[in-house]
Enzyme design. Structure first.
Site, mmCIF file in Angstrom:
data_model
loop_
_atom_site.group_PDB
_atom_site.id
_atom_site.type_symbol
_atom_site.label_atom_id
_atom_site.label_comp_id
_atom_site.label_asym_id
_atom_site.label_seq_id
_atom_site.Cartn_x
_atom_site.Cartn_y
_atom_site.Cartn_z
ATOM 1 N N HIS A 166 1.048 -0.916 0.213
ATOM 2 C CA HIS A 166 0.004 0.167 -0.220
ATOM 3 C C HIS A 166 0.839 1.253 -0.095
ATOM 4 O O HIS A 166 0.264 2.530 0.022
ATOM 5 C CB HIS A 166 -0.863 0.153 1.411
ATOM 6 C CG HIS A 166 -1.985 -0.929 2.011
ATOM 7 N ND1 HIS A 166 -2.905 -0.767 0.116
ATOM 8 C CD2 HIS A 166 -2.850 -1.871 1.820
ATOM 9 C CE1 HIS A 166 -3.400 -1.966 0.615
ATOM 10 N NE2 HIS A 166 -3.074 -2.928 1.538
ATOM 11 N N ASP A 201 -3.180 -10.683 -3.028
ATOM 12 C CA ASP A 201 -3.426 -10.259 -1.073
ATOM 13 C C ASP A 201 -4.686 -9.898 -1.762
ATOM 14 O O ASP A 201 -5.361 -9.296 -2.923
ATOM 15 C CB ASP A 201 -2.609 -9.057 -0.887
ATOM 16 C CG ASP A 201 -3.130 -8.500 0.222
ATOM 17 O OD1 ASP A 201 -2.369 -8.744 1.111
ATOM 18 O OD2 ASP A 201 -4.594 -7.382 0.230
ATOM 19 N N HIS A 203 -6.195 -6.917 -0.866
ATOM 20 C CA HIS A 203 -6.611 -5.670 -1.164
ATOM 21 C C HIS A 203 -5.888 -4.994 -2.077
ATOM 22 O O HIS A 203 -4.549 -5.745 -2.301
ATOM 23 C CB HIS A 203 -6.046 -4.972 0.189
ATOM 24 C CG HIS A 203 -6.451 -5.072 1.226
ATOM 25 N ND1 HIS A 203 -6.116 -6.244 2.425
ATOM 26 C CD2 HIS A 203 -7.893 -4.568 2.060
ATOM 27 C CE1 HIS A 203 -6.474 -5.986 3.325
ATOM 28 N NE2 HIS A 203 -7.645 -5.304 2.850
ATOM 29 N N ASP A 290 -5.077 -12.552 3.289
ATOM 30 C CA ASP A 290 -6.429 -12.399 3.308
ATOM 31 C C ASP A 290 -7.567 -12.300 3.019
ATOM 32 O O ASP A 290 -8.802 -11.848 2.843
ATOM 33 C CB ASP A 290 -5.850 -10.848 3.753
ATOM 34 C CG ASP A 290 -5.295 -9.620 3.026
ATOM 35 O OD1 ASP A 290 -5.088 -10.084 2.235
ATOM 36 O OD2 ASP A 290 -5.269 -8.413 4.050
HETATM 37 ZN ZN LIG Z 1 -4.018 -7.079 3.024
#
Ligand SMILES: [Zn+2]
Length: 358
Positions: A166, A201, A203, A290
């Site tokens: 991120h 992931d 995200h 995740d």
């Molecule tokens: Zn994540």
């Protein structure tokens, strides 16, 4: 396969993060790392402590003013008259978050309060006394893994904690402080002409996308929960395909909440096809777990058998590969997820560890 991890990566000990209007207990807890290390032991994979490469590898992908902020933020925070226990932003400056722009000018204010607002783009990346050291050592694990592959290993695993995908060129976010995967790419680029980053992931890998958005020598692909109603919200849409020379070299595959193995794997096949047509010389996997059905933050519904299948397909690409650990917050399941992935990747027989499903 060699794995890399530095004990200092455990020292980062976040106390809080803001989630849907509440300050919550942290999710990036040290127990995650213990579970991943236990999985490596089960697989008899040696874990090496990386050398201290300093900040130079991180400077290849991050702005110098951002790195200076990160290095001194906690110390500067202590000069406030009544500082909170961690550096956390309380101001949100106007920021043109257009995906094609790489960097902003340095923060015009010297106040640590201003800089916390400027360089921390959300309230999930608090900076404590050991955060910088842990984040820097996390990059060193990525650097060591990338150098091993650069020097001829077919693959290597970097147990990166804190995670990295991120982090933009000049901004922390989402439990991440330095972009380990992007730093691994920079290391690989010293030998290999074309690199593909494949992010699984749950995200969107927004920081990695931004860092390479204008480049055609790095293909970025991310499969993730649809940002229309999920973090990181502002990027991760299918319409983001790159800019300038990078046009056509970013692929986002957003998936609806609740997506299960079969549908996810069908989209993954599309991602693999794009990797094949790109013909990279090396691969970086942003390896988050995740998307697992039991993850407390995730909204997809994958099983460990899915991670095993994914890994086997990645192996079949026969590319030099750096595995960089990203998210995964189900402490009781993340070890089994890594085990399943590595068994698939290394063509090992399953250990019989449970691969729980909801
Ligand atoms: Zn994540």
């Amino acid at each position: 396969m060699q794995a890399y991890f530095a004990p200092e990566q455990m020292a980062h000990d976040p106390k809080q993060f803001m989630w849907e209007g509440r300050l919550c207990d942290p999710k990036d807890v040290a127990e995650r790392t213990q579970a991943l290390l236990a999985a490596l032991r089960t697989l008899h994979i040696d874990v090496h402590e990386p050398d201290d490469y300093g900040v130079t590898p991180a400077a290849a992908v991050h702005a110098s003013d951002y790195l200076a902020f990160l290095a001194h933020a906690y110390e500067e925070w202590q000069t406030l008259s009544n500082p909170g226990m961690e550096v956390l932003g309380s101001h949100s400056p106007y920021y043109n978050a257009r995906v094609e722009s790489l960097a902003r000018p340095p923060c015009p204010s010297t106040s640590i309060v201003a800089k916390a607002g400027y360089y921390l783009s959300d309230l999930s990346s608090p900076i404590g006394p050991h955060t910088y050291t842990s984040a820097l050592r996390s990059t060193h694990s990525a650097v060591a893994a990338a150098r091993a592959v650069r020097e001829g290993a077919s693959s290597a695993y970097a147990l990166c904690r804190p995670s990295g995908h991120h982090v933009r060129h000049d901004c922390a976010a989402g439990f991440c402080y330095l972009n380990n995967g992007a730093i691994a790419v920079a290391q690989l680029r010293e030998k290999f002409a074309r690199i593909a980053v494949l992010d699984i992931d749950v995200h969107h890998g927004d920081g990695t996308q931004q860092i390479f958005y204008r480049r055609d020598d790095v293909l970025t692909i991310s499969l993730h929960a649809d940002p229309i109603d999920y973090y990181p919200f502002f990027t991760g849409y299918a319409s983001e395909t790159g800019h300038g020379a990078g046009q056509g070299y970013n692929l986002n595959l957003p998936l609806p909440r609740g997506t299960e193995d079969t549908v996810w794997l069908a989209h993954f096949a599309h991602a693999l096809e794009r990797v094949r047509t790109y013909k990279p010389d090396a691969l970086v996997i942003a390896l988050g777990f995740d998307a697992h059905a039991q993850d407390p933050l995730g909204v997809l519904d994958l099983s460990n058998e899915c991670f095993r299948a994914v890994a086997a397909q990645i192996r079949q690409l026969s590319l030099p590969t750096v595995l960089v650990q990203e998210g995964g917050y189900a402490v009781d399941h993340i070890g089994a997820s890594l085990t399943a992935f590595l068994e698939g990747f290394l063509e090992r027989r399953p250990t019989g560890l449970p691969s729980p499903r909801r």
